[in-house]
Design a protein around this motif. Structure first.
Motif, mmCIF file in Angstrom:
data_model
loop_
_atom_site.group_PDB
_atom_site.id
_atom_site.type_symbol
_atom_site.label_atom_id
_atom_site.label_comp_id
_atom_site.label_asym_id
_atom_site.label_seq_id
_atom_site.Cartn_x
_atom_site.Cartn_y
_atom_site.Cartn_z
ATOM 1 N N GLN A 1 -4.977 -1.283 3.746
ATOM 2 C CA GLN A 1 -4.631 0.172 3.140
ATOM 3 C C GLN A 1 -3.529 0.351 3.911
ATOM 4 O OE1 GLN A 1 -4.605 0.543 -0.062
ATOM 5 N NE2 GLN A 1 -5.303 -1.516 -0.497
ATOM 6 N N GLU A 2 -3.848 0.643 4.964
ATOM 7 C CA GLU A 2 -3.084 1.454 6.086
ATOM 8 C C GLU A 2 -2.307 1.249 6.195
ATOM 9 O OE1 GLU A 2 -5.831 0.990 9.368
ATOM 10 O OE2 GLU A 2 -7.044 3.059 8.590
ATOM 11 N N LEU A 3 -1.591 -0.266 5.846
ATOM 12 C CA LEU A 3 -1.065 -1.104 6.558
ATOM 13 C C LEU A 3 0.579 -0.839 5.454
ATOM 14 C CD1 LEU A 3 -1.246 -4.162 7.886
ATOM 15 C CD2 LEU A 3 0.264 -2.243 9.229
ATOM 16 N N LEU A 4 0.069 -1.166 3.935
ATOM 17 C CA LEU A 4 0.813 -1.180 2.796
ATOM 18 C C LEU A 4 1.221 0.333 2.114
ATOM 19 C CD1 LEU A 4 -0.945 -4.395 1.159
ATOM 20 C CD2 LEU A 4 1.257 -4.247 2.659
ATOM 21 N N ALA A 5 -0.001 1.255 2.027
ATOM 22 C CA ALA A 5 0.612 2.272 1.469
ATOM 23 C C ALA A 5 1.894 2.808 2.054
ATOM 24 C CB ALA A 5 -0.326 3.733 2.074
ATOM 25 N N PRO A 6 3.042 3.062 3.350
ATOM 26 C CA PRO A 6 3.953 3.345 3.827
ATOM 27 C C PRO A 6 4.902 2.951 2.561
ATOM 28 C CG PRO A 6 3.058 3.200 5.300
ATOM 29 C CD PRO A 6 1.447 3.141 4.490
ATOM 30 N N ILE A 7 4.078 0.519 2.520
ATOM 31 C CA ILE A 7 5.183 0.603 2.157
ATOM 32 C C ILE A 7 5.608 0.840 0.652
ATOM 33 C CG2 ILE A 7 6.302 -1.797 1.628
ATOM 34 C CD1 ILE A 7 4.551 -3.245 4.379
ATOM 35 N N GLN A 8 4.633 0.644 -0.044
ATOM 36 C CA GLN A 8 4.234 1.180 -1.538
ATOM 37 C C GLN A 8 5.296 2.472 -1.815
ATOM 38 O OE1 GLN A 8 0.288 0.876 -1.630
ATOM 39 N NE2 GLN A 8 0.176 -1.378 -2.605
ATOM 40 N N GLU A 9 4.554 3.377 -1.009
ATOM 41 C CA GLU A 9 5.394 5.008 -1.247
ATOM 42 C C GLU A 9 6.675 4.811 -1.120
ATOM 43 O OE1 GLU A 9 5.432 8.893 0.743
ATOM 44 O OE2 GLU A 9 3.984 7.987 1.064
ATOM 45 N N LYS A 10 7.116 4.134 -0.590
ATOM 46 C CA LYS A 10 9.243 3.167 0.061
ATOM 47 C C LYS A 10 9.303 3.146 -1.360
ATOM 48 C CE LYS A 10 12.629 2.073 2.320
ATOM 49 N NZ LYS A 10 12.668 0.867 4.181
ATOM 50 N N GLN B 1 12.253 5.431 -8.085
ATOM 51 C CA GLN B 1 12.595 7.076 -9.007
ATOM 52 C C GLN B 1 14.152 7.156 -8.172
ATOM 53 O OE1 GLN B 1 9.127 8.899 -6.730
ATOM 54 N NE2 GLN B 1 7.323 8.777 -9.406
ATOM 55 N N ALA B 2 14.222 7.032 -6.719
ATOM 56 C CA ALA B 2 15.478 7.569 -7.083
ATOM 57 C C ALA B 2 16.461 6.510 -7.925
ATOM 58 C CB ALA B 2 15.967 7.494 -5.380
ATOM 59 N N VAL B 3 16.604 5.771 -7.900
ATOM 60 C CA VAL B 3 17.559 4.782 -8.582
ATOM 61 C C VAL B 3 16.977 5.461 -10.099
ATOM 62 C CG1 VAL B 3 17.446 1.900 -9.226
ATOM 63 C CG2 VAL B 3 17.369 2.858 -6.929
ATOM 64 N N ALA B 4 16.219 5.263 -10.998
ATOM 65 C CA ALA B 4 15.692 5.858 -11.534
ATOM 66 C C ALA B 4 16.852 6.662 -11.728
ATOM 67 C CB ALA B 4 14.664 5.865 -12.131
ATOM 68 N N VAL C 1 17.601 -1.579 -7.046
ATOM 69 C CA VAL C 1 16.700 -1.003 -5.835
ATOM 70 C C VAL C 1 17.050 -1.989 -4.332
ATOM 71 C CG1 VAL C 1 14.163 -0.557 -4.916
ATOM 72 C CG2 VAL C 1 14.660 0.182 -7.636
ATOM 73 N N TYR C 2 16.946 -3.410 -5.260
ATOM 74 C CA TYR C 2 17.009 -4.201 -3.930
ATOM 75 C C TYR C 2 18.088 -3.368 -3.165
ATOM 76 C CZ TYR C 2 14.161 -7.990 -5.289
ATOM 77 O OH TYR C 2 13.056 -8.809 -5.492
ATOM 78 N N LYS C 3 19.920 -2.723 -3.865
ATOM 79 C CA LYS C 3 20.997 -2.913 -3.455
ATOM 80 C C LYS C 3 20.631 -1.241 -2.778
ATOM 81 C CE LYS C 3 25.707 -2.165 -5.197
ATOM 82 N NZ LYS C 3 26.611 -1.597 -6.016
ATOM 83 N N LYS C 4 20.204 -0.283 -2.813
ATOM 84 C CA LYS C 4 20.055 0.710 -2.299
ATOM 85 C C LYS C 4 18.684 0.642 -0.806
ATOM 86 C CE LYS C 4 18.641 5.063 -3.200
ATOM 87 N NZ LYS C 4 20.075 5.631 -2.958
ATOM 88 N N LEU C 5 17.598 -0.175 -1.205
ATOM 89 C CA LEU C 5 17.795 -0.795 0.013
ATOM 90 C C LEU C 5 18.309 -1.674 0.786
ATOM 91 C CD1 LEU C 5 13.831 -0.759 -1.526
ATOM 92 C CD2 LEU C 5 15.058 0.348 0.157
#
Length: 181
Positions: free
Chosen positions: A119-128, A134-137, A164-168
């Motif tokens: 959870q500690e590792l995945l939380a920031p990844i999920q948030e990103k 949301q930004a792409v939408a 989203v792939y493109k934005k990242l």
């Protein structure tokens, strides 16, 4: 006066209709597979490597507990002939506590530690992933983004994953030739 009232009602009605048409134009609905997105992110690949290393460390800790128990048990068996009944009782308690520590670690504690670390590792990844989606939408005029995994039918044009792939800056993973979309 009556004409003025009719004109106001007419202008109000036209305004409502214009708002309704404009509102419908802005309510585009898209979808995304956050699972696909997250698994394609470089941060996720690093987190997987970290999780494997952490799992190895936990397995080693469990093995160390097991070895300590086995060594203590062998020592107890070998030395028990020379021990008094009181010393044997103390040593048995030590053995029992060591056994409980080992089994508790293997059966519960290690899994809890693994889950917490994940959870500690995945939380920031999920948030990103969510924040970028949301930004792409917003950039592309989507009012709603739904999880692809929850949809039964969906048009390809409203999948925002490629955007989203493109934005990242992520190259989309190659699709299997025999896999269905």
């Amino acid at each position: 006066m009556k004409r003025q009232f009719v004109a106001i009602v007419l202008i109000f009605t036209i305004g409502l209709l214009a708002n309704a048409f404009q509102g419908n134009a802005q309510n585009k609905i898209g979808y995304i597979s956050l699972q696909e997105l997250i698994s394609a992110m470089p941060e996720y690949k690093k987190a997987q490597t970290d999780m494997q290393e952490y799992q190895k460390a936990l397995v080693q800790q469990g093995t160390d507990y097991q070895q300590a128990f086995v060594d203590k048990q062998k020592s107890f068996v070998a030395d028990s002939i020379k021990m008094t009944a009181a010393v044997k009782e103390v040593k048995r308690k030590e053995l029992n506590e060591l056994y409980l520590k080992w089994t508790n670690f293997v059966n519960q504690e290690a899994q809890q530690m693994m889950n917490q670390h994940e959870q500690e590792l995945l939380a920031p990844i999920q948030e990103k992933a969510v924040t970028t989606s949301q930004a792409v939408a917003k950039e592309n005029g989507y009012a709603y983004i739904l999880p692809k995994e929850q949809l039964i039918s969906f048009p390809a044009a409203d999948d925002i994953l490629p955007l989203v792939y493109k934005k990242l800056g992520i190259t989309p993973p190659a699709k299997d030739a025999g896999a269905k979309k």
